[in-house]
Design an enzyme around this catalytic site. Sequence first.
Site, PDB file in Angstrom:
ATOM      1  N   GLY A  43       0.888  -1.226  -0.041  1.00  0.00           N
ATOM      2  CA  GLY A  43      -0.217  -0.281  -0.019  1.00  0.00           C
ATOM      3  C   GLY A  43       0.818   1.156   0.017  1.00  0.00           C
ATOM      4  CD  GLN A  48       3.526   6.137   2.505  1.00  0.00           C
ATOM      5  OE1 GLN A  48       2.437   5.403   2.148  1.00  0.00           O
ATOM      6  NE2 GLN A  48       4.487   5.321   3.152  1.00  0.00           N
ATOM      7  CB  CYS A  88       5.718   2.464   7.536  1.00  0.00           C
ATOM      8  SG  CYS A  88       5.400   4.002   6.705  1.00  0.00           S
ATOM      9  CG  LEU A  89       6.473   0.747   1.321  1.00  0.00           C
ATOM     10  CD1 LEU A  89       6.161   1.121   0.170  1.00  0.00           C
ATOM     11  CD2 LEU A  89       7.718  -0.172   1.230  1.00  0.00           C
ATOM     12  CG  HIS A 130      -0.040   1.521   7.068  1.00  0.00           C
ATOM     13  ND1 HIS A 130       1.170   0.982   8.227  1.00  0.00           N
ATOM     14  CD2 HIS A 130       0.570   2.451   6.301  1.00  0.00           C
ATOM     15  CE1 HIS A 130       2.220   1.674   7.690  1.00  0.00           C
ATOM     16  NE2 HIS A 130       1.898   2.444   6.737  1.00  0.00           N
ATOM     17  CD  GLU A 131      -0.693   2.550   2.782  1.00  0.00           C
ATOM     18  OE1 GLU A 131      -0.396   3.983   2.700  1.00  0.00           O
ATOM     19  OE2 GLU A 131       0.118   1.439   3.100  1.00  0.00           O
ATOM     20  CG  HIS A 134       0.994   6.842   5.564  1.00  0.00           C
ATOM     21  ND1 HIS A 134       1.935   7.361   5.838  1.00  0.00           N
ATOM     22  CD2 HIS A 134       1.218   5.752   5.249  1.00  0.00           C
ATOM     23  CE1 HIS A 134       2.925   6.488   6.234  1.00  0.00           C
ATOM     24  NE2 HIS A 134       2.248   5.347   5.712  1.00  0.00           N
TER      25      HIS A 134
END
Length: 173
Positions: A43, A48, A88-89, A130-131, A134
């Site tokens: 995701g 991000q 997380c990226l 999670h997304e 963000h």
Amino acid sequence: MNILIYPDPRLRQKAKPVKEITEDLREKAEVMLQLMYQAEGIGLAATQAGWPVRLLVKDPTGEKAGERVYINPVIIHQEGESLEEEGCLSLPGVFGKIPRSEKVKVSAYNLEGDELALEASGLEARVWQHEIDHLNGVLIIDKMTPASSIANSRRIKELEAIYKEGVAITRSL
Ligand code: ZN
């Protein structure tokens, strides 16, 4: 576009709703999908990628199939509890236990402008939460258990030092 790394302040921006689906938006969403697959993520939120709009891409199956771009997503119902490890990226090397809802119902739009009503549980429900966090400028370090915060504190300081150094180099060029 590239994936921003903590503590880049743009990760803390609250994303604005999408008002119109333009060709530019479609192109940027496509770039985001490429960034997500390159990074082997499941995701990625627009914030991000330094783009503060309420759009995210996700593909928990990694199969590049089906609906993968979601616009103006909103969690309309959540139930149950789940505590699992998440990464997380934007926080490479940080992994912590995050409490989430086990099931969610989400309302979102696709690239055609159709309203979608979605239900997810387990990992997929976790990705949604999670997304969408963000898009509100919220990161996993804000939500992880105290034990996970301690376990990750050295890595978090490292990322802060790397970022500071990067900013200093950029300024001196
Ligand atoms: Zn993330």
